[in-house]
Write an enzyme that holds these catalytic residues in place. Structure first.
Site, PDB file in Angstrom:
ATOM      1  N   ALA A 187     -17.766  -1.095  -3.413  1.00  0.00           N
ATOM      2  CA  ALA A 187     -18.320  -0.282  -4.498  1.00  0.00           C
ATOM      3  C   ALA A 187     -17.808  -0.677  -5.878  1.00  0.00           C
ATOM      4  O   ALA A 187     -18.343  -0.225  -6.887  1.00  0.00           O
ATOM      5  CB  ALA A 187     -18.023   1.200  -4.244  1.00  0.00           C
ATOM      6  N   GLY A 205     -14.368  -2.225   0.247  1.00  0.00           N
ATOM      7  CA  GLY A 205     -14.155  -2.157  -1.203  1.00  0.00           C
ATOM      8  C   GLY A 205     -15.386  -2.603  -1.967  1.00  0.00           C
ATOM      9  O   GLY A 205     -15.302  -3.044  -3.120  1.00  0.00           O
ATOM     10  N   TYR A 239       2.925  -0.949  -2.836  1.00  0.00           N
ATOM     11  CA  TYR A 239       1.898  -1.983  -3.050  1.00  0.00           C
ATOM     12  C   TYR A 239       2.444  -3.370  -2.684  1.00  0.00           C
ATOM     13  O   TYR A 239       1.797  -4.125  -1.955  1.00  0.00           O
ATOM     14  CB  TYR A 239       1.449  -1.950  -4.516  1.00  0.00           C
ATOM     15  CG  TYR A 239       0.262  -2.824  -4.825  1.00  0.00           C
ATOM     16  CD1 TYR A 239      -1.034  -2.377  -4.591  1.00  0.00           C
ATOM     17  CD2 TYR A 239       0.427  -4.102  -5.356  1.00  0.00           C
ATOM     18  CE1 TYR A 239      -2.134  -3.176  -4.888  1.00  0.00           C
ATOM     19  CE2 TYR A 239      -0.669  -4.903  -5.652  1.00  0.00           C
ATOM     20  CZ  TYR A 239      -1.947  -4.440  -5.417  1.00  0.00           C
ATOM     21  OH  TYR A 239      -3.037  -5.224  -5.703  1.00  0.00           O
TER      22      TYR A 239
HETATM   23  P1  NAI Z   1     -11.190  -1.663  -7.395  1.00  0.00           P
HETATM   24  O1  NAI Z   1     -10.402  -0.439  -7.648  1.00  0.00           O
HETATM   25  O2  NAI Z   1     -12.161  -2.117  -8.423  1.00  0.00           O
HETATM   26  O3  NAI Z   1     -11.939  -1.555  -5.995  1.00  0.00           O
HETATM   27  C1  NAI Z   1     -11.272  -1.103  -4.852  1.00  0.00           C
HETATM   28  C2  NAI Z   1     -12.274  -0.458  -3.926  1.00  0.00           C
HETATM   29  O4  NAI Z   1     -11.580   0.063  -2.799  1.00  0.00           O
HETATM   30  C3  NAI Z   1     -13.030   0.725  -4.593  1.00  0.00           C
HETATM   31  O5  NAI Z   1     -14.417   0.550  -4.482  1.00  0.00           O
HETATM   32  C4  NAI Z   1     -12.536   1.921  -3.812  1.00  0.00           C
HETATM   33  O6  NAI Z   1     -13.502   2.951  -3.671  1.00  0.00           O
HETATM   34  C5  NAI Z   1     -12.168   1.295  -2.463  1.00  0.00           C
HETATM   35  N1  NAI Z   1     -11.282   2.194  -1.741  1.00  0.00           N
HETATM   36  C6  NAI Z   1     -10.215   2.853  -2.229  1.00  0.00           C
HETATM   37  N2  NAI Z   1      -9.709   3.674  -1.315  1.00  0.00           N
HETATM   38  C7  NAI Z   1     -10.464   3.539  -0.200  1.00  0.00           C
HETATM   39  C8  NAI Z   1     -10.449   4.139   1.079  1.00  0.00           C
HETATM   40  N3  NAI Z   1      -9.556   5.100   1.395  1.00  0.00           N
HETATM   41  N4  NAI Z   1     -11.369   3.762   1.973  1.00  0.00           N
HETATM   42  C9  NAI Z   1     -12.315   2.839   1.653  1.00  0.00           C
HETATM   43  N5  NAI Z   1     -12.376   2.236   0.456  1.00  0.00           N
HETATM   44  C10 NAI Z   1     -11.466   2.583  -0.465  1.00  0.00           C
HETATM   45  O7  NAI Z   1     -10.085  -2.788  -7.101  1.00  0.00           O
HETATM   46  P2  NAI Z   1     -10.125  -4.401  -7.175  1.00  0.00           P
HETATM   47  O8  NAI Z   1      -9.302  -4.785  -8.320  1.00  0.00           O
HETATM   48  O9  NAI Z   1     -11.476  -4.915  -7.016  1.00  0.00           O
HETATM   49  O10 NAI Z   1      -9.238  -4.757  -5.897  1.00  0.00           O
HETATM   50  C11 NAI Z   1      -9.760  -5.293  -4.707  1.00  0.00           C
HETATM   51  C12 NAI Z   1      -8.602  -5.877  -3.914  1.00  0.00           C
HETATM   52  O11 NAI Z   1      -7.999  -6.946  -4.645  1.00  0.00           O
HETATM   53  C13 NAI Z   1      -7.497  -4.881  -3.621  1.00  0.00           C
HETATM   54  O12 NAI Z   1      -7.037  -5.076  -2.299  1.00  0.00           O
HETATM   55  C14 NAI Z   1      -6.416  -5.277  -4.612  1.00  0.00           C
HETATM   56  O13 NAI Z   1      -5.136  -4.923  -4.171  1.00  0.00           O
HETATM   57  C15 NAI Z   1      -6.617  -6.765  -4.690  1.00  0.00           C
HETATM   58  N6  NAI Z   1      -6.072  -7.366  -5.906  1.00  0.00           N
HETATM   59  C16 NAI Z   1      -6.546  -6.969  -7.137  1.00  0.00           C
HETATM   60  C17 NAI Z   1      -6.002  -7.522  -8.280  1.00  0.00           C
HETATM   61  C18 NAI Z   1      -6.466  -7.098  -9.631  1.00  0.00           C
HETATM   62  O14 NAI Z   1      -5.799  -7.453 -10.622  1.00  0.00           O
HETATM   63  N7  NAI Z   1      -7.556  -6.371  -9.775  1.00  0.00           N
HETATM   64  C19 NAI Z   1      -4.942  -8.531  -8.224  1.00  0.00           C
HETATM   65  C20 NAI Z   1      -4.545  -8.882  -6.887  1.00  0.00           C
HETATM   66  C21 NAI Z   1      -5.090  -8.310  -5.779  1.00  0.00           C
END
Ligand code: NAI
Length: 253
Positions: free
Chosen positions: A10, A8, A153
């Site tokens: 990116a 993740g 989720y």
């Molecule tokens: P984001 O959407 O900014 O980043 C997620 C990344 O995962 C992206 O770079 C995307 O390209 C990558 N990704 C998606 N599908 C993929 C695949 N098939 N293969 C490889 N990479 C893939 O999301 P964020 O918010 O930074 O989330 C990161 C983690 O934190 C996630 O696991 C999310 O569930 C968790 N999280 C986020 C919260 C929030 O409020 N943003 C709250 C609690 C947990």
């Protein structure tokens, strides 16, 4: 410095984690389906594909000193895809990298405040932990996971906590530890997507805190769990949520 792999990388929390780890002297390998140039090295991976995971693993160094499983999808895509990326692909990558992890390595999974209430049945969580890619569609159909918005989720985030607890002592003799970090709302593209389907839930969590989290609030916690400073923390979940989990605990007791 240590060689650390971050999925993740990116966007959002993963990108902030890459920046933080590099600023503290690590050599960071970013793994993401999207290209990124923030890491020392970027390896393309689609965590929903067994083949892509194997190809990425083949390109990773022989020795790695830690893995942060940050990649995740909001439940704006079909349940099967959420389960592939957030859980089954994440577990598959971790298992494939285990032989390469050096003594003292940390494995960190991003769970969520979404897992706090343990809403899924324990039998379903156990079944989810045993899933392989080929069994996901049947699992989704059998339990009608797609019938409730967001359920995929919640299930994956609860399962990551359960996985962590299950593995608390699995690699003790190899000095490898697995832990989870659970943020509440953090301003990223994922949060916007999540709020689109789970608006009320997101608002409820957000109303408890004075501001939403930033990716930079979470990165140091992940870095701590990858470092030797957390050597005696195993199978644990650290909320990084501005007090949202404590708020729910206080209400329930
Ligand atoms: P984001 O959407 O900014 O980043 C997620 C990344 O995962 C992206 O770079 C995307 O390209 C990558 N990704 C998606 N599908 C993929 C695949 N098939 N293969 C490889 N990479 C893939 O999301 P964020 O918010 O930074 O989330 C990161 C983690 O934190 C996630 O696991 C999310 O569930 C968790 N999280 C986020 C919260 C929030 O409020 N943003 C709250 C609690 C947990």
């Amino acid at each position: 410095g240590k060689a650390l792999a971050v999925t993740g990388s990116a966007s959002g929390i993963g990108a902030a984690t890459v920046d933080y780890l590099r600023a503290h002297g690590a050599y960071v390998i970013g793994l993401d389906i999207r290209p990124s140039d923030n890491a020392d090295e970027h390896i393309a991976i689609d965590l929903s594909s067994r083949k892509s995971i194997d190809e990425a693993v083949a390109r990773l160094p022989e020795k790695i000193d830690g893995l942060a499983n940050v990649a995740g999808l909001a439940p704006t895509v079909p349940a099967a895809q959420v389960i592939r990326v957030n859980l089954v692909g994440t577990m598959a990558l971790t298992n494939a990298l285990l032989p390469r992890l050096t003594y003292g390595s940390g494995i960190v999974n991003l769970s969520s405040i979404a897992a706090f209430h343990w809403q899924q049945s324990i039998d379903q969580i156990k079944e989810a932990l045993d899933l392989s890619f080929g069994k996901i569609d049947a699992f989704v159909e059998k339990h009608r996971i797609d019938d409730q918005p967001g359920r995929s989720y919640f299930l994956t985030k609860e399962a990551l906590l359960a996985w962590c607890i299950r593995q608390r002592r699995t690699w003790v003799d190899r000095g490898i530890r697995m832990n989870c970090v659970s943020p509440a709302a953090v301003s990223t593209p994922l949060l916007d997507a999540f709020a689109g389907v789970m608006g009320e839930r997101t608002k409820k969590d957000s109303d408890i805190v004075e501001r939403s989290g930033a990716p930079a609030d979470i990165a140091p916690v992940i870095a701590f769990l990858l470092s030797g400073a957390s050597a005696w923390i195993r199978g644990a979940n650290i909320p990084a949520d501005g007090g949202v989990a404590a708020h729910y605990l206080a209400q329930e007791n």
